[in-house]
Design a protein around this motif. Structure first.
Motif, PDB file in Angstrom:
ATOM      1  N   ASP A   1      -5.546   2.599  -9.041  1.00  0.00           N
ATOM      2  CA  ASP A   1      -4.552   2.734 -10.102  1.00  0.00           C
ATOM      3  C   ASP A   1      -4.061   4.166 -10.279  1.00  0.00           C
ATOM      4  O   ASP A   1      -2.855   4.399 -10.405  1.00  0.00           O
ATOM      5  CB  ASP A   1      -5.148   2.213 -11.420  1.00  0.00           C
ATOM      6  CG  ASP A   1      -4.142   2.259 -12.559  1.00  0.00           C
ATOM      7  OD1 ASP A   1      -3.077   1.631 -12.431  1.00  0.00           O
ATOM      8  OD2 ASP A   1      -4.415   2.941 -13.565  1.00  0.00           O
ATOM      9  N   LYS A   2      -4.968   5.116 -10.269  1.00  0.00           N
ATOM     10  CA  LYS A   2      -4.580   6.518 -10.479  1.00  0.00           C
ATOM     11  C   LYS A   2      -3.604   6.971  -9.397  1.00  0.00           C
ATOM     12  O   LYS A   2      -2.604   7.636  -9.679  1.00  0.00           O
ATOM     13  CB  LYS A   2      -5.823   7.402 -10.479  1.00  0.00           C
ATOM     14  CG  LYS A   2      -5.536   8.856 -10.827  1.00  0.00           C
ATOM     15  CD  LYS A   2      -6.824   9.648 -10.914  1.00  0.00           C
ATOM     16  CE  LYS A   2      -6.549  11.109 -11.281  1.00  0.00           C
ATOM     17  NZ  LYS A   2      -7.812  11.895 -11.368  1.00  0.00           N
ATOM     18  N   GLU A   3      -3.870   6.589  -8.155  1.00  0.00           N
ATOM     19  CA  GLU A   3      -3.000   6.982  -7.055  1.00  0.00           C
ATOM     20  C   GLU A   3      -1.657   6.258  -7.133  1.00  0.00           C
ATOM     21  O   GLU A   3      -0.598   6.856  -6.890  1.00  0.00           O
ATOM     22  CB  GLU A   3      -3.681   6.670  -5.716  1.00  0.00           C
ATOM     23  CG  GLU A   3      -2.864   7.088  -4.500  1.00  0.00           C
ATOM     24  CD  GLU A   3      -3.555   6.751  -3.197  1.00  0.00           C
ATOM     25  OE1 GLU A   3      -2.886   6.803  -2.145  1.00  0.00           O
ATOM     26  OE2 GLU A   3      -4.761   6.433  -3.223  1.00  0.00           O
ATOM     27  N   ALA A   4      -1.690   4.969  -7.495  1.00  0.00           N
ATOM     28  CA  ALA A   4      -0.452   4.192  -7.598  1.00  0.00           C
ATOM     29  C   ALA A   4       0.474   4.773  -8.664  1.00  0.00           C
ATOM     30  O   ALA A   4       1.705   4.824  -8.480  1.00  0.00           O
ATOM     31  CB  ALA A   4      -0.772   2.739  -7.899  1.00  0.00           C
ATOM     32  N   ARG A   5      -0.087   5.204  -9.786  1.00  0.00           N
ATOM     33  CA  ARG A   5       0.712   5.794 -10.856  1.00  0.00           C
ATOM     34  C   ARG A   5       1.348   7.115 -10.406  1.00  0.00           C
ATOM     35  O   ARG A   5       2.505   7.409 -10.729  1.00  0.00           O
ATOM     36  CB  ARG A   5      -0.143   6.006 -12.098  1.00  0.00           C
ATOM     37  CG  ARG A   5      -0.528   4.707 -12.762  1.00  0.00           C
ATOM     38  CD  ARG A   5      -1.440   4.870 -13.968  1.00  0.00           C
ATOM     39  NE  ARG A   5      -1.760   3.549 -14.465  1.00  0.00           N
ATOM     40  CZ  ARG A   5      -0.965   2.842 -15.260  1.00  0.00           C
ATOM     41  NH1 ARG A   5       0.165   3.369 -15.691  1.00  0.00           N
ATOM     42  NH2 ARG A   5      -1.289   1.630 -15.638  1.00  0.00           N
ATOM     43  N   LYS A   6       0.583   7.881  -9.661  1.00  0.00           N
ATOM     44  CA  LYS A   6       1.101   9.158  -9.165  1.00  0.00           C
ATOM     45  C   LYS A   6       2.259   8.919  -8.193  1.00  0.00           C
ATOM     46  O   LYS A   6       3.293   9.590  -8.260  1.00  0.00           O
ATOM     47  CB  LYS A   6      -0.020   9.927  -8.477  1.00  0.00           C
ATOM     48  CG  LYS A   6       0.397  11.305  -7.978  1.00  0.00           C
ATOM     49  CD  LYS A   6      -0.787  12.034  -7.346  1.00  0.00           C
ATOM     50  CE  LYS A   6      -0.360  13.414  -6.835  1.00  0.00           C
ATOM     51  NZ  LYS A   6      -1.507  14.126  -6.208  1.00  0.00           N
ATOM     52  N   ILE A   7       2.093   7.936  -7.299  1.00  0.00           N
ATOM     53  CA  ILE A   7       3.145   7.602  -6.337  1.00  0.00           C
ATOM     54  C   ILE A   7       4.415   7.166  -7.068  1.00  0.00           C
ATOM     55  O   ILE A   7       5.527   7.599  -6.734  1.00  0.00           O
ATOM     56  CB  ILE A   7       2.673   6.485  -5.386  1.00  0.00           C
ATOM     57  CG1 ILE A   7       1.575   7.008  -4.447  1.00  0.00           C
ATOM     58  CG2 ILE A   7       3.832   5.928  -4.573  1.00  0.00           C
ATOM     59  CD1 ILE A   7       0.924   5.928  -3.609  1.00  0.00           C
TER      60      ILE A   7
ATOM     61  N   VAL B   1      -4.578   0.149  -3.378  1.00  0.00           N
ATOM     62  CA  VAL B   1      -4.186   1.485  -3.848  1.00  0.00           C
ATOM     63  C   VAL B   1      -4.769   1.646  -5.249  1.00  0.00           C
ATOM     64  O   VAL B   1      -4.322   0.963  -6.176  1.00  0.00           O
ATOM     65  CB  VAL B   1      -2.654   1.655  -3.890  1.00  0.00           C
ATOM     66  CG1 VAL B   1      -2.302   3.053  -4.376  1.00  0.00           C
ATOM     67  CG2 VAL B   1      -2.032   1.394  -2.526  1.00  0.00           C
TER      68      VAL B   1
ATOM     69  N   THR C   1       0.811  -1.224   0.000  1.00  0.00           N
ATOM     70  CA  THR C   1       0.000   0.000   0.000  1.00  0.00           C
ATOM     71  C   THR C   1       0.839   1.266   0.000  1.00  0.00           C
ATOM     72  O   THR C   1       0.294   2.363   0.006  1.00  0.00           O
ATOM     73  CB  THR C   1      -0.940   0.015   1.213  1.00  0.00           C
ATOM     74  OG1 THR C   1      -0.149  -0.091   2.409  1.00  0.00           O
ATOM     75  CG2 THR C   1      -1.918  -1.142   1.151  1.00  0.00           C
TER      76      THR C   1
END
Length: 516
Positions: free
Chosen positions: A110-116, A108, A73
């Motif tokens: 997908d959109k947030e994971a890509r940003k991270i 998490v 996460t």
């Protein structure tokens, strides 16, 4: 963990050490000269990134999870030591990242994971603290579907940091794990992906001697990637972009009589063709280790299947992958599925939807495919069952998988009338293979008994009402409803507005041609 020369991590000697309490894990004390490497591992949820960390470390320092949801996460950093020789040690910082392609309800999104991931890469590049990026993928994935996540990283590093490919879940691949690369290397080049190196591996914890040997081979292969990553900048494999695509449109089917119609769908690599052969009790559907084969032929296949005195026609559809990876191909596949449904409506209806899924994560793509077929194409009027494949190594009964993970389907609104947990691979599991045949045949018979009183022949689904309105529009007495279809495709099927608009236009054009 410091490894003496010639020693490999053995399954029995791996201690249970969780990384949950600390974001940094130090192993051993460095002798003499120490070099440093910083390695970022990324990939879709369920690809085996955390298991890869444990393989390299030789200990369970990263938390892993076998369930259908993600387990990483945040950004987890683990420091290990690899002893190259008696006087030199390599200090490696492994950075495990959240899985990509999760649904909004996932660990998490997908959109947030890509940003991270993007922020991490940018930060490490500014600090000069990144030497290698490892793209971790499961062996069954269709090659062209890997391009989207590759592009995400490639656009950030712009050839300044080498990207290596690590392919997991190859414990049963024949004749050896490296065969996967020999089969798929050309396809990888054709779709325009460039890697500085590769490793074909297994992180499986089984205790069979062959798996242990493959795991040791996997450790060696990944270690070499890490040790030589600085040299990789000078030895990149240059590739050509993908030229053209295959577009096949299904021919008109012959009318059926007493056969039950079954539509089989799921991602390529889930084992749909093997499932057809399992039901039939013989090889009627072709299978191949070349993963691109099923992903490039954009048409459905029809297979006659007979058992227990009953006859069926199984229609194997193309694996629908993420539309961002190739919008024209994705639209072709959906249009073909749409035409198949329309043809079956005119020929007596659809009796059953078989949703084929490999045991693993219930990804956003799988959920969207479920909604596309069950809700959008068939208006929730056709019974749908899920078949979980590749359970030959499941501990205990194969159905134990569903008992552990079935609740995730409900949580994510993937509702099915029944399920079957099976293996379609005979191999070293003939008893489980035969048990699987009995299970899937029983499921099919149950949900096609008496043709479910009446097979679905169309109804008030958005597709049906849309085409009806189109015909009326041709004579000038109705307004178009294209925007309703676009909204539904965007909201429920996970398509981007652009893809949804293009699909709606294709269907509209198809209906105009039929009506005229």
């Amino acid at each position: 963990m410091s490894k003496p020369p010639g020693r490999r991590p053995s399954i029995s000697s791996i201690p249970d050490q969780s990384a949950a309490d600390s974001n940094h894990t130090g192993v051993g004390e460095p002798p003499c000269r120490t070099d440093t490497r910083s390695v970022v591992i990324f990939g879709e949820s369920g690809a085996g990134k955390s298991s890869l960390v444990n393989l390299i470390a030789g200990t369970n320092m990263a938390v892993t999870s076998p369930d259908a949801g993600g387990c990483t996460t945040g950004i987890n950093t683990h420091e290990i030591l690899i002893q190259k020789n008696q006087n030199e040690t390599l200090k490696v910082k492994l950075v495990d990242t959240p899985g990509l392609d999760e649904c909004p309800q996932g660990a998490v999104p997908d959109k947030e994971a890509r940003k991270i991931l993007k922020n991490l890469i940018r930060t490490l590049m500014k600090q000069g603290d990144i030497h290698l990026i490892v793209y971790c993928v499961r062996a069954e994935r269709v090659i062209r579907t890997l391009r989207r996540n590759y592009d995400l990283i490639h656009s950030q590093v712009k050839r300044k940091v080498p990207i290596a490919l690590v392919v997991t879940c190859l414990e049963s691949y024949k004749p050896d794990m490296e065969e996967w690369w020999r089969v798929n290397e050309r396809t990888i080049s054709n779709v325009g992906m460039t890697f500085s190196g590769h490793a074909c591996v297994t992180t499986d914890m089984m205790t069979e001697s062959e798996v242990i040997e493959r795991r040791n081979q996997s450790y060696d292969a990944v270690r070499k990637l890490v040790e030589h990553c600085r040299l990789s900048n000078e030895t990149e494999i240059h590739t050509e972009p993908l030229r053209g695509a295959i577009h096949n449109v299904p021919s008109k089917m012959v009318a059926r009589s007493k056969h039950a119609n079954i539509v089989l769908f799921g991602q390529a690599g889930a084992g749909k063709s093997s499932l057809v052969n399992l039901m039939a009790g013989k090889d009627v559907a072709g299978t191949s280790n070349d993963l691109i084969s099923s992903g490039c032929t954009l048409r459905w296949q029809e297979y006659p299947v007979d058992f227990d005195g009953k006859s069926y026609k199984v229609f194997d559809t193309v694996g629908l992958e993420e539309p961002q990876l190739g919008i024209p191909q994705y639209l072709d596949a959906i249009e073909n599925a749409y035409r198949l449904i329309q043809d079956l409506e005119r020929q007596g209806g659809i009796d059953l939807l078989l949703f084929c899924m490999r045991a693993g994560r219930l990804t956003t793509t799988l959920q969207n495919n479920y909604r596309l077929f069950h809700e959008f194409l068939c208006d929730k009027k056709v019974p749908i069952v899920v078949v979980i494949t590749h359970l030959e190594n499941e501990i205990g009964e194969m159905d134990a998988w569903w008992k552990k993970h079935g609740v995730i389907f409900q949580d994510r609104e993937v509702y099915v009338a029944g399920h079957a947990c099976i293996t379609a691979i005979k191999g070293n599991f003939p008893l489980r293979h035969e048990e699987s045949r009995t299970t899937i045949r029983k499921l099919v018979k149950e949900f096609t008994a008496n043709r479910q009183k009446q097979a679905w022949k169309g109804g008030d689904s958005l597709f049906v009402s849309f085409t009806r309105n189109l015909r009326e529009l041709l004579v000038g007495n109705r307004k178009p409803v294209r925007k309703n279809m676009v909204a539904r495709l965007t909201k429920r099927c996970g398509m981007s507005p652009d893809v949804a608009k293009q699909l709606a236009d294709r269907i509209k054009n198809d209906e105009v041609e039929r009506a005229t």
